[in-house]
Design a protein around this motif. Structure first.
Motif, mmCIF file in Angstrom:
data_model
loop_
_atom_site.group_PDB
_atom_site.id
_atom_site.type_symbol
_atom_site.label_atom_id
_atom_site.label_comp_id
_atom_site.label_asym_id
_atom_site.label_seq_id
_atom_site.Cartn_x
_atom_site.Cartn_y
_atom_site.Cartn_z
ATOM 1 N N GLU A 54 -5.267 3.948 -0.616
ATOM 2 C CA GLU A 54 -3.589 4.323 -0.792
ATOM 3 C C GLU A 54 -3.404 5.717 -1.018
ATOM 4 O OE1 GLU A 54 -1.139 1.635 -3.164
ATOM 5 O OE2 GLU A 54 -2.942 0.175 -3.301
ATOM 6 N N ASN B 295 0.259 2.348 -7.030
ATOM 7 C CA ASN B 295 -1.041 2.480 -6.747
ATOM 8 C C ASN B 295 -2.068 2.887 -8.346
ATOM 9 O OD1 ASN B 295 -3.622 2.469 -5.726
ATOM 10 N ND2 ASN B 295 -3.559 4.821 -5.511
ATOM 11 N N LYS C 47 1.020 -1.113 -0.082
ATOM 12 C CA LYS C 47 0.219 -0.016 0.005
ATOM 13 C C LYS C 47 0.757 1.038 -0.024
ATOM 14 C CE LYS C 47 -3.770 -2.185 0.114
ATOM 15 N NZ LYS C 47 -4.829 -1.959 -1.137
#
Length: 557
Positions: free
Chosen positions: A204, A119, A88
């Motif tokens: 995230e 991400n 993350k």
């Protein structure tokens, strides 16, 4: 990040026998291992790690020391292909390789893998979920939803939503931070495009925004007047008319009120909120008001409201005497909406001078007339009088004679005389009655109890009547003026003079009622009132208290 461990060779010096000298033909070689150069990679990508060890032909073992969890470890072998974990946030993975030589030496080295989070931004998806049938119309509840938005990451999710209206008339939404928003279809004079900017944020911190536009249809009405709900009020109350709930397409509008039925006078006809005083009435009257609402483009609509005015429920009972209003700690205006309908603003006391005309005189709404010994009316200025007629209840009350001596050397009707509770009924002596003692707390040669006193006053045909009795709880309560709270006595002493000393009895200025207090276990107590503070109490019948007799005017003499 490197740390090599090297085991120094063990040198053994041997001395040759017989004076000869020689060396070791197989010296020990120090072991070493190298895990490779530190790497920087992207999450979920494959990368290769390769260790080198010396001397050759040893065994390699890879272990995870710290950082995100990674599948497959520990691993055996110098060369490995590894898949970076799904993370993350940017992370560091520390691996350690151990190398054991064939002769048992063990060395290790660390390798730092910096993993960059990759991400994928969320995708905003917006749909209209209500009303079920489109297009929507005025007053429909419209619901838009971004709950279908997705996070492409395998284990990602949407954490927050934000709705912002960027085009069209301002709409009141239930919440701008939920996955869905709802609002009411407003009045519109043309089909109108509404545009929203919706922003979603994943777990995230990835953020995406998207615009969503939809059209609200024009409405058949562009102005709706609302005069408010019908009201039931009491005469002399202040009544508020409120047309601010009217709706128009334009941001502003004005109001004009007219009365179409009734005789009330408005404070201001040209205010959307106005008021009037409900007229005095002897019956139920309906007053109708019509409001004309005009928007800034001159378009109008009308609506009416009925105000039903009822006469004050004055009844045949005295009010409390309160003429001031209070909150929890101090005096306030009786018009305060936070503490409405207090004693001072409703009932008989509030109508004095404006609606109630007295027969006699008295404080607040109390209405008393002085009578002589034959029950004839006297002027209010009369200094000598024998009885008082309450013009509200119709009851005639005993007026005590002046105090002349010390008990028991007193006159029959002196206020300082006091008695035990002993009364007869149609069935004989009432339960738990107490006879009292003769010549003790009253002037009687007989026992000092209530029935003895009632009999003696009736024998006098006092104030033209022989139906004198001890008052009921409610009858005695009607004499109390709670507006005099804090004073020594809650009676109007202009009409009820010759009050006994409040210190004469240990429990205060207490007066008997004719009613037994039933507590479920005993009939040995009856109700009293303390005329100095208005409190009531169940009091033992064997104790003594003062009494003020009453009779019903016009009843059998």
């Amino acid at each position: 990040m490197k740390s090599r461990l090297i085991i120094a060779p063990l040198l053994t010096l041997l001395a040759a026998c017989g004076g000869g000298g020689g060396g070791n033909d197989n010296p020990v070689v120090a072991a070493s291992v190298f895990a490779g150069n530190d790497q920087q990679i992207i999450e979920k990508s494959e990368f290769t790690i390769e260790a080198k060890g010396s001397p050759a032909d040893g065994t390699f073992t890879w272990q995870r020391v710290s950082g995100p969890i990674i599948d497959g470890f520990p691993l055996d072998g110098a060369l490995q292909t590894v898949t970076a974990p799904d993370i993350k946030a940017d992370s560091e993975l520390l691996l350690r390789v151990s190398y054991q030589t064939t002769d048992g030496q063990l060395v290790s080295d660390d390798l730092l893998i910096k993993i960059e989070s990759n991400n994928q931004l969320p995708q905003v998806i917006i749909t209209q979920t209500a009303p079920a049938t489109l297009p929507s119309d005025y007053k429909d509840i419209i619901t838009l939803s971004a709950a279908g938005s997705i996070d492409p990451d395998e284990n990602g999710q949407i954490n927050s939503y934000n709705w912002q209206q960027i085009a069209g008339p301002t709409l009141a939404v239930d919440s701008s931070s939920n996955a869905t928003i709802s609002f009411v279809h407003p009045l519109l004079d043309a089909n109108t495009l509404i545009t929203w900017l919706v922003t979603v944020v994943d777990d995230e911190g990835g953020e995406s925004s998207s615009e969503y536009s939809h059209t609200l249809n024009k409405t058949s009405e562009v102005i709706i007047a609302n005069a408010g709900t019908d009201q039931n009020v009491i005469e002399l109350e202040t009544v508020t008319l409120d047309a601010t709930a009217s709706e128009t397409v334009t941001e502003t509008f004005k109001c004009f009120w007219q009365q179409t039925a009734g005789t009330a006078v408005l404070d201001n006809q040209q205010q959307c909120i106005t008021s009037f005083t409900a007229p005095a009435t002897e019956a139920i009257n309906t007053h109708t008001f019509e409001v004309t609402v005009t928007d800034s483009k001159g378009r109008t609509d009308k609506d009416s409201v009925d105000i039903v005015v009822n006469s004050k429920p004055l009844g045949l009972i005295n009010d409390t005497g309160m003429n001031k209003c209070y909150n929890n700690t101090q005096e306030i205006a009786c018009s305060s909406p936070d503490f409405p309908r207090q004693d001072a603003s409703v009932g008989r006391d509030s109508g004095v001078g404006s609606h109630i005309e007295k027969v006699g005189k008295g404080e607040q709404a109390f209405d008393f007339t002085k009578l002589n010994q034959f029950a004839d009316e006297l002027l209010d200025s009369a200094a000598n009088f024998s009885c008082i007629r309450d013009n509200v209840t119709g009851l005639i009350w005993e007026v005590k004679s002046p105090n002349t001596g010390t008990l028991p050397n007193t006159q029959l009707r002196e206020g300082q005389n006091h008695y035990t509770w002993y009364l007869n009924s149609e069935d004989g002596v009432q339960p738990e009655s107490e006879l009292g003692t003769a010549n003790s707390t009253c002037s009687n040669n007989g026992n000092c109890n209530l029935q003895e006193y009632v009999n003696e006053v009736n024998a006098l045909d006092y104030c033209g009547g022989t139906n004198w009795r001890v008052p009921t709880y409610t009858e005695l309560l009607t004499l109390l003026n709670y507006g005099k709270h804090g004073q020594s006595i809650l009676l109007d002493e202009n009409y009820f003079p010759n009050t006994p000393n409040s210190n004469l009895l240990a429990d205060g200025l207490i007066y008997w009622t004719s009613q037994t207090a039933v507590d479920g276990t005993s009939l040995s107590q009856a109700y009293i009132f303390d005329m100095s503070n208005g409190n009531d109490l169940a009091y033992p019948k064997s104790n003594t208290a003062f009494v003020r007799l009453v009779r019903t005017a016009g009843a059998a003499q």
